[in-house]
Write a protein that holds these residues in place. Sequence first.
Motif: not given
Length: 304
Positions: A158-161, A168-169, A183-185
Amino acid sequence: MRSTGSRYRVFTDEQWARIEPLLPSNQGRRGHPFGDHRRVVEGIAYRYRTGIPWRDLPREQFGPWQTVWKRHRRYAADGTWDRVLTQVLAEADAAGMIDWAVSVDATIARAHQHATNTTRPDQDTGGRANHKKLPVTEVEPPGHGIGRSRGGLTTKIHHAVDGRGRPLATIVTGGQRNDGAVLAQVLAEIHVPRPGPGAARTRPEAVIADRAYATGVIRTELRRRRIRAVIPDKKDQIAARQRRGSRGGRPPAVDGQAYRRRNVVERYFALAKQWRGLATRYDKLAITYRAAVTVCAILTWLRA
């Protein structure tokens, strides 16, 4: 400029100069100080870039494979790679390089049989100590982050870009986990310190995601954190609202122009999976696999 014989290297001299001071030297602890930092780190990157077994690392280029593996294992357990990425992100944010319209998604990686010949995926491994001799800050997740899905035994990244597709995470779970439930994590992992006074930045301006994240719980949480949601409704949600007529309420507003930018996260997955050791998971431990994903993220930001 990259040194001669660079087909074994991924870091340029300038990039290495930025991260070398952030790596621990083991000074003041038991044992010998860490040596040959660059050779070892290049060996870690080479192993995941090619997907070869640790034992097959070219000794003349990277030294004993045991040294490369143990250093990666230690850095994964004590959070070294996360600290390096955090510092690189802080420098990028200070330079105004981070686009805070964040895209979120997940991708599946097939778990090789060498990654699954350990505690079975349905058994709880959460909270297990990693190694009694290693400083532990990272905890091995349940089932080693491997789960059963339609594709067999898989891991999900799971990525946040950011708005330009730079990570980013990262969260690693079993392949059966629902994207929206994590998503919250993922958002909680976003932590970019400021160079001067002030709290670290943890809140994006917007979250751009596909219909897998279209739930009332997620929209409520984003609204509570004052984050703009760019998430289209699912087809069954649209149909249910239409059946109820005026009682169905207004559909959530979706910025179509902003939603077109969601593909940056897909493009980053395509880039990261050029590393064969990430496209297929060979690691028994989730923390070492996630650490390799973090090394790839660090390199992505250094190239930026």
